[in-house]
Design a protein around this motif. Structure first.
Motif, PDB file in Angstrom:
ATOM      1  N   ILE A 118      28.494  47.973  37.204  1.00  0.00           N
ATOM      2  CA  ILE A 118      29.355  49.077  37.619  1.00  0.00           C
ATOM      3  C   ILE A 118      29.580  49.922  36.374  1.00  0.00           C
ATOM      4  N   SER A 119      29.108  51.157  36.410  1.00  0.00           N
ATOM      5  CA  SER A 119      29.218  52.012  35.224  1.00  0.00           C
ATOM      6  C   SER A 119      30.122  53.205  35.502  1.00  0.00           C
ATOM      7  N   GLY A 120      30.519  53.853  34.425  1.00  0.00           N
ATOM      8  CA  GLY A 120      31.363  55.040  34.539  1.00  0.00           C
ATOM      9  C   GLY A 120      32.838  54.729  34.670  1.00  0.00           C
ATOM     10  N   LEU A 121      33.217  53.485  34.383  1.00  0.00           N
ATOM     11  CA  LEU A 121      34.635  53.125  34.457  1.00  0.00           C
ATOM     12  C   LEU A 121      35.368  53.630  33.218  1.00  0.00           C
ATOM     13  N   PRO A 122      36.637  53.978  33.344  1.00  0.00           N
ATOM     14  CA  PRO A 122      37.400  54.349  32.156  1.00  0.00           C
ATOM     15  C   PRO A 122      37.432  53.171  31.173  1.00  0.00           C
ATOM     16  N   GLY A 123      37.099  53.421  29.922  1.00  0.00           N
ATOM     17  CA  GLY A 123      37.018  52.370  28.915  1.00  0.00           C
ATOM     18  C   GLY A 123      38.278  51.548  28.777  1.00  0.00           C
ATOM     19  N   MET A 124      39.419  52.180  28.859  1.00  0.00           N
ATOM     20  CA  MET A 124      40.684  51.473  28.713  1.00  0.00           C
ATOM     21  C   MET A 124      40.959  50.528  29.888  1.00  0.00           C
ATOM     22  N   MET A 125      40.381  50.800  31.037  1.00  0.00           N
ATOM     23  CA  MET A 125      40.630  49.979  32.217  1.00  0.00           C
ATOM     24  C   MET A 125      40.205  48.531  31.985  1.00  0.00           C
ATOM     25  N   LEU A 126      39.023  48.325  31.442  1.00  0.00           N
ATOM     26  CA  LEU A 126      38.513  46.972  31.259  1.00  0.00           C
ATOM     27  C   LEU A 126      39.219  46.225  30.141  1.00  0.00           C
ATOM     28  N   GLN A 127      39.753  46.940  29.190  1.00  0.00           N
ATOM     29  CA  GLN A 127      40.468  46.285  28.097  1.00  0.00           C
ATOM     30  C   GLN A 127      41.783  45.685  28.576  1.00  0.00           C
ATOM     31  N   ASN A 128      42.313  46.205  29.692  1.00  0.00           N
ATOM     32  CA  ASN A 128      43.605  45.742  30.189  1.00  0.00           C
ATOM     33  C   ASN A 128      43.503  44.679  31.276  1.00  0.00           C
ATOM     34  N   VAL A 129      42.293  44.317  31.686  1.00  0.00           N
ATOM     35  CA  VAL A 129      42.113  43.311  32.736  1.00  0.00           C
ATOM     36  C   VAL A 129      41.432  42.087  32.121  1.00  0.00           C
ATOM     37  N   PRO A 130      42.100  40.922  32.143  1.00  0.00           N
ATOM     38  CA  PRO A 130      41.473  39.709  31.591  1.00  0.00           C
ATOM     39  C   PRO A 130      40.217  39.327  32.370  1.00  0.00           C
ATOM     40  N   PRO A 131      39.168  38.847  31.689  1.00  0.00           N
ATOM     41  CA  PRO A 131      37.930  38.459  32.382  1.00  0.00           C
ATOM     42  C   PRO A 131      38.151  37.441  33.498  1.00  0.00           C
ATOM     43  N   GLU A 132      39.076  36.509  33.316  1.00  0.00           N
ATOM     44  CA  GLU A 132      39.332  35.517  34.365  1.00  0.00           C
ATOM     45  C   GLU A 132      39.871  36.172  35.636  1.00  0.00           C
ATOM     46  N   ARG A 133      40.664  37.204  35.471  1.00  0.00           N
ATOM     47  CA  ARG A 133      41.183  37.918  36.647  1.00  0.00           C
ATOM     48  C   ARG A 133      40.058  38.668  37.357  1.00  0.00           C
ATOM     49  N   LEU A 134      39.140  39.260  36.569  1.00  0.00           N
ATOM     50  CA  LEU A 134      37.977  39.927  37.164  1.00  0.00           C
ATOM     51  C   LEU A 134      37.149  38.928  37.971  1.00  0.00           C
ATOM     52  N   LYS A 135      36.969  37.728  37.417  1.00  0.00           N
ATOM     53  CA  LYS A 135      36.177  36.707  38.107  1.00  0.00           C
ATOM     54  C   LYS A 135      36.835  36.277  39.417  1.00  0.00           C
ATOM     55  N   GLN A 136      38.137  36.119  39.407  1.00  0.00           N
ATOM     56  CA  GLN A 136      38.851  35.664  40.601  1.00  0.00           C
ATOM     57  C   GLN A 136      38.866  36.721  41.702  1.00  0.00           C
ATOM     58  N   ALA A 137      38.860  37.995  41.315  1.00  0.00           N
ATOM     59  CA  ALA A 137      39.021  39.073  42.295  1.00  0.00           C
ATOM     60  C   ALA A 137      37.705  39.737  42.696  1.00  0.00           C
ATOM     61  N   SER A 138      36.571  39.161  42.302  1.00  0.00           N
ATOM     62  CA  SER A 138      35.276  39.784  42.585  1.00  0.00           C
ATOM     63  C   SER A 138      34.359  38.806  43.313  1.00  0.00           C
ATOM     64  N   SER A 139      33.522  39.341  44.205  1.00  0.00           N
ATOM     65  CA  SER A 139      32.600  38.485  44.953  1.00  0.00           C
ATOM     66  C   SER A 139      31.523  39.334  45.623  1.00  0.00           C
ATOM     67  N   ILE A 140      30.501  38.644  46.115  1.00  0.00           N
ATOM     68  CA  ILE A 140      29.527  39.244  47.024  1.00  0.00           C
ATOM     69  C   ILE A 140      29.824  38.633  48.387  1.00  0.00           C
ATOM     70  N   ARG A 141      30.175  39.457  49.339  1.00  0.00           N
ATOM     71  CA  ARG A 141      30.453  38.979  50.695  1.00  0.00           C
ATOM     72  C   ARG A 141      29.176  39.115  51.515  1.00  0.00           C
TER      73      ARG A 141
END
Length: 97
Positions: free
Chosen positions: A6-29
């Motif tokens: 996923i590209s084009g995201l605001p740079g600051m957005m990813l710095q504020n979200v812990p990787p573990e939270r990204l893992k828990q909230a993401s999936s392929i359905r």
């Protein structure tokens, strides 16, 4: 791995979200009752834009019979969703993922 970028995201957005939270909230359905959880998360936090890479294990093959998959990425207060028709990913008669 199945890798979703996923590209084009605001740079600051990813710095504020812990990787573990990204893992828990993401999936392929794959269907209403079946999904693949994220195995790992990588990102390049460039400025002003960043790229997020979600890595999904290939434990469960995705086939043309699945017809459609949906990628869900939870990015803190924001959620990105994108559906992909698998018949659009066929090259020379074979599903290419």
């Amino acid at each position: 791995y199945y890798v979703i970028a996923i590209s084009g995201l605001p740079g600051m957005m990813l710095q504020n979200v812990p990787p573990e939270r990204l893992k828990q909230a993401s999936s392929i359905r794959i269907s209403k009752s079946e999904s693949i959880a994220v195995a790992d998360v990588k990102f390049s936090a460039g400025r002003p834009q960043a790229e997020l890479f979600l890595l999904f294990p290939r434990r469960r093959p995705i086939t043309l019979e699945d017809k459609e998959v949906e990628v869900i990425a939870g990015l803190g207060a924001m959620e990105v969703r994108k559906k992909f028709r698998l018949k659009d990913m066929v090259f020379e008669g074979k599903l290419e993922l």
